[in-house]
Design a protein around this motif. Structure first.
Motif, PDB file in Angstrom:
ATOM      1  N   TYR A  66      -6.027  -4.105  -7.300  1.00  0.00           N
ATOM      2  CA  TYR A  66      -7.243  -3.912  -8.096  1.00  0.00           C
ATOM      3  C   TYR A  66      -7.902  -2.578  -7.750  1.00  0.00           C
ATOM      4  O   TYR A  66      -8.303  -1.817  -8.642  1.00  0.00           O
ATOM      5  CB  TYR A  66      -8.202  -5.073  -7.827  1.00  0.00           C
ATOM      6  CG  TYR A  66      -9.518  -4.993  -8.561  1.00  0.00           C
ATOM      7  CD1 TYR A  66      -9.594  -5.169  -9.937  1.00  0.00           C
ATOM      8  CD2 TYR A  66     -10.712  -4.750  -7.872  1.00  0.00           C
ATOM      9  CE1 TYR A  66     -10.802  -5.113 -10.616  1.00  0.00           C
ATOM     10  CE2 TYR A  66     -11.922  -4.694  -8.529  1.00  0.00           C
ATOM     11  CZ  TYR A  66     -11.963  -4.874  -9.902  1.00  0.00           C
ATOM     12  OH  TYR A  66     -13.166  -4.810 -10.556  1.00  0.00           O
ATOM     13  N   ARG A  67      -7.980  -2.277  -6.461  1.00  0.00           N
ATOM     14  CA  ARG A  67      -8.580  -1.000  -6.040  1.00  0.00           C
ATOM     15  C   ARG A  67      -7.731   0.191  -6.480  1.00  0.00           C
ATOM     16  O   ARG A  67      -8.242   1.299  -6.642  1.00  0.00           O
ATOM     17  CB  ARG A  67      -8.776  -0.983  -4.529  1.00  0.00           C
ATOM     18  CG  ARG A  67      -9.883  -1.912  -4.036  1.00  0.00           C
ATOM     19  CD  ARG A  67     -10.280  -1.608  -2.604  1.00  0.00           C
ATOM     20  NE  ARG A  67      -9.205  -1.883  -1.659  1.00  0.00           N
ATOM     21  CZ  ARG A  67      -9.042  -3.048  -1.050  1.00  0.00           C
ATOM     22  NH1 ARG A  67      -9.873  -4.061  -1.304  1.00  0.00           N
ATOM     23  NH2 ARG A  67      -8.040  -3.224  -0.199  1.00  0.00           N
ATOM     24  N   ALA A  68      -6.434  -0.062  -6.687  1.00  0.00           N
ATOM     25  CA  ALA A  68      -5.539   1.006  -7.142  1.00  0.00           C
ATOM     26  C   ALA A  68      -5.527   1.143  -8.664  1.00  0.00           C
ATOM     27  O   ALA A  68      -4.762   1.940  -9.222  1.00  0.00           O
ATOM     28  CB  ALA A  68      -4.119   0.744  -6.645  1.00  0.00           C
ATOM     29  N   GLY A  69      -6.362   0.359  -9.336  1.00  0.00           N
ATOM     30  CA  GLY A  69      -6.501   0.484 -10.780  1.00  0.00           C
ATOM     31  C   GLY A  69      -5.836  -0.588 -11.609  1.00  0.00           C
ATOM     32  O   GLY A  69      -5.791  -0.495 -12.841  1.00  0.00           O
TER      33      GLY A  69
ATOM     34  N   ASP B  41       2.489   3.228 -10.791  1.00  0.00           N
ATOM     35  CA  ASP B  41       1.372   2.726 -11.598  1.00  0.00           C
ATOM     36  C   ASP B  41       1.141   1.259 -11.248  1.00  0.00           C
ATOM     37  O   ASP B  41       2.051   0.431 -11.371  1.00  0.00           O
ATOM     38  CB  ASP B  41       1.721   2.880 -13.081  1.00  0.00           C
ATOM     39  CG  ASP B  41       0.617   2.395 -14.014  1.00  0.00           C
ATOM     40  OD1 ASP B  41      -0.407   1.885 -13.524  1.00  0.00           O
ATOM     41  OD2 ASP B  41       0.803   2.513 -15.241  1.00  0.00           O
ATOM     42  N   SER B  42      -0.072   0.926 -10.839  1.00  0.00           N
ATOM     43  CA  SER B  42      -0.379  -0.449 -10.416  1.00  0.00           C
ATOM     44  C   SER B  42      -0.305  -1.444 -11.559  1.00  0.00           C
ATOM     45  O   SER B  42      -0.310  -2.657 -11.327  1.00  0.00           O
ATOM     46  CB  SER B  42      -1.767  -0.507  -9.775  1.00  0.00           C
ATOM     47  OG  SER B  42      -2.753  -0.063 -10.688  1.00  0.00           O
TER      48      SER B  42
ATOM     49  N   THR C  36       0.833  -1.208   0.000  1.00  0.00           N
ATOM     50  CA  THR C  36       0.000   0.000   0.000  1.00  0.00           C
ATOM     51  C   THR C  36       0.865   1.256   0.000  1.00  0.00           C
ATOM     52  O   THR C  36       0.580   2.230  -0.708  1.00  0.00           O
ATOM     53  CB  THR C  36      -0.925  -0.004   1.228  1.00  0.00           C
ATOM     54  OG1 THR C  36      -1.743  -1.173   1.201  1.00  0.00           O
ATOM     55  CG2 THR C  36      -1.822   1.229   1.248  1.00  0.00           C
ATOM     56  N   LYS C  37       1.944   1.224   0.776  1.00  0.00           N
ATOM     57  CA  LYS C  37       2.863   2.368   0.852  1.00  0.00           C
ATOM     58  C   LYS C  37       3.493   2.642  -0.516  1.00  0.00           C
ATOM     59  O   LYS C  37       3.592   3.796  -0.947  1.00  0.00           O
ATOM     60  CB  LYS C  37       3.945   2.079   1.890  1.00  0.00           C
ATOM     61  CG  LYS C  37       4.997   3.168   2.022  1.00  0.00           C
ATOM     62  CD  LYS C  37       6.076   2.748   3.022  1.00  0.00           C
ATOM     63  CE  LYS C  37       7.232   3.749   3.043  1.00  0.00           C
ATOM     64  NZ  LYS C  37       8.332   3.313   3.951  1.00  0.00           N
ATOM     65  N   CYS C  38       3.917   1.597  -1.210  1.00  0.00           N
ATOM     66  CA  CYS C  38       4.533   1.756  -2.535  1.00  0.00           C
ATOM     67  C   CYS C  38       3.548   2.373  -3.528  1.00  0.00           C
ATOM     68  O   CYS C  38       3.910   3.269  -4.303  1.00  0.00           O
ATOM     69  CB  CYS C  38       5.031   0.417  -3.062  1.00  0.00           C
ATOM     70  SG  CYS C  38       6.464  -0.246  -2.174  1.00  0.00           S
ATOM     71  N   LEU C  39       2.321   1.907  -3.490  1.00  0.00           N
ATOM     72  CA  LEU C  39       1.301   2.449  -4.398  1.00  0.00           C
ATOM     73  C   LEU C  39       1.001   3.907  -4.070  1.00  0.00           C
ATOM     74  O   LEU C  39       0.754   4.725  -4.966  1.00  0.00           O
ATOM     75  CB  LEU C  39       0.025   1.605  -4.318  1.00  0.00           C
ATOM     76  CG  LEU C  39       0.141   0.192  -4.899  1.00  0.00           C
ATOM     77  CD1 LEU C  39      -1.063  -0.656  -4.503  1.00  0.00           C
ATOM     78  CD2 LEU C  39       0.281   0.241  -6.421  1.00  0.00           C
ATOM     79  N   ALA C  40       1.047   4.254  -2.777  1.00  0.00           N
ATOM     80  CA  ALA C  40       0.793   5.635  -2.353  1.00  0.00           C
ATOM     81  C   ALA C  40       1.889   6.588  -2.827  1.00  0.00           C
ATOM     82  O   ALA C  40       1.680   7.803  -2.895  1.00  0.00           O
ATOM     83  CB  ALA C  40       0.675   5.697  -0.833  1.00  0.00           C
ATOM     84  N   MET C  41       3.053   6.029  -3.182  1.00  0.00           N
ATOM     85  CA  MET C  41       4.166   6.851  -3.665  1.00  0.00           C
ATOM     86  C   MET C  41       4.075   7.118  -5.165  1.00  0.00           C
ATOM     87  O   MET C  41       5.000   7.658  -5.771  1.00  0.00           O
ATOM     88  CB  MET C  41       5.495   6.182  -3.313  1.00  0.00           C
ATOM     89  CG  MET C  41       5.730   6.096  -1.811  1.00  0.00           C
ATOM     90  SD  MET C  41       7.205   5.142  -1.361  1.00  0.00           S
ATOM     91  CE  MET C  41       8.502   6.326  -1.710  1.00  0.00           C
TER      92      MET C  41
END
Length: 337
Positions: free
Chosen positions: A59-62, A31-32, A23-28
């Protein structure tokens, strides 16, 4: 931090089943759908090891649930191959094409039937795929369909195809497919439990992340069930240890069952998958060569062998293996590069 470093941490988080770091990596701002150096999408990486929660986060991150790995497989194919049933269920809920075929011409249904065993785990995978419209007649590059494999499978698979499962198994499997409570459907007297009861209790605990319960159920089942039924729970405990404790612990556990690995084709193949996940390619190569002695025209074995050889820098040997595969399936573009 550079994006390449974040991507490295993201894939490491997937490997470690670490939803917080993921989650932390995606918040940075990563692109998922960004793939790694071998073209592997994060959502397929998570699916392939049974990291359902990580897959849901992506999936929720796209992330595209229909993204393909280098074999041409969606999240449904490696999860069906390895028995990651909650991933399979999530995939069909998201509308992933259940009849998509990879570059070997195999659908998720064929992966489960060819590479899975006869256990309740793979019965449930096949039940979910069948319930979601899987095509039993679709043929692979060798002209074989999922239906053609039924003669080699336990009677329950025939019952799934014909919608004629026994009432109790049908009740359990349908409840799981619909994400209903399993616990209140189990017999109150645990001493009366059969293999199916233990399995449903295990998969419920596994999906909920109840690590101690899942492991305890496997141990109890191995103590109380027949020798034939016990082997399935060796695999279930192996999956649970890999997810909840780690690769090294799972490896130590499975090595206690050396005979199962080397005498059981299913265990042998799945252990080779596990070794590749842990970058233990020398041992994986040895197993692939043994499997090819028994089935020299299996192009999936040849492809895995070539990839392990390539990972060790043995490019010339890998190319020779791919050429061998291309003579078996000359029209398959997978073996032309």
């Amino acid at each position: 931090m550079q994006k390449t470093q974040i991507m490295h941490e993201l894939f490491e988080a997937i490997t470690q089943f670490d939803d917080l770091v993921l989650t932390k990596c995606l918040a940075m701002g990563i692109d998922s759908n960004r793939t790694n150096e071998v073209g592997l999408p994060p959502i397929v990486a998570a699916a392939a090891i049974g990291f359902t929660k990580g897959m849901q986060i992506l999936y929720r991150a796209g992330a595209d649930p229909n993204a393909l790995n280098r074999f041409g497989g969606t999240i449904l194919l490696p999860s069906s191959e390895k028995g990651h049933v909650s991933v399979v269920r999530e995939g069909v809920y998201w509308g992933v094409n259940v009849n998509h075929a990879n570059y070997l011409g195999w659908t998720a249904l064929q992966e489960a039937l060819i590479l899975g065993d006869d256990s309740e785990l793979y019965q449930l995978v096949v039940y979910i795929l069948n319930r979601s419209g899987a095509d039993w007649s679709k043929r692979d590059f060798n002209g074989k369909s999922a239906e053609d494999w039924l003669s080699k499978k336990e009677e329950s698979f025939v019952q799934i195809q014909s919608d004629s499962l026994p009432v109790i198994k049908q009740m359990y499997f349908e409840a799981y497919f619909l994400k209903l409570e399993i616990e209140d459907k189990l017999p109150a007297d645990k001493f009366s439990w059969k293999s199916l009861d233990y399995f449903m209790a295990f998969i419920d605990a596994y999906d909920r992340g109840n690590h101690q319960t899942a492991l305890t159920l496997c141990r109890h089942a191995r103590n109380r069930l027949s020798v034939e039924e016990q082997s399935s729970f060796i695999y279930y405990e192996f999956l649970a240890r890999k997810r909840f404790i780690g690769w090294e612990d799972a490896n130590l556990f499975i090595k206690r069952f050396h005979g199962e690995i080397h005498e059981n084709l299913f265990f042998k193949y799945q252990y080779s998958n596990f070794l590749r996940e842990g970058n233990q390619h020398d041992e994986a190569i040895q197993i692939m060569r043994e499997l090819l002695e028994q089935s020299p025209t299996r192009t999936d074995y040849l492809f895995h062998l070539a990839n392990s050889l390539s990972s060790l820098g043995k490019k010339s040997e890998a190319l020779d293996v791919m050429k061998r595969a291309s003579t078996i399936q000359p029209n398959n573009a997978l073996f032309q590069n």
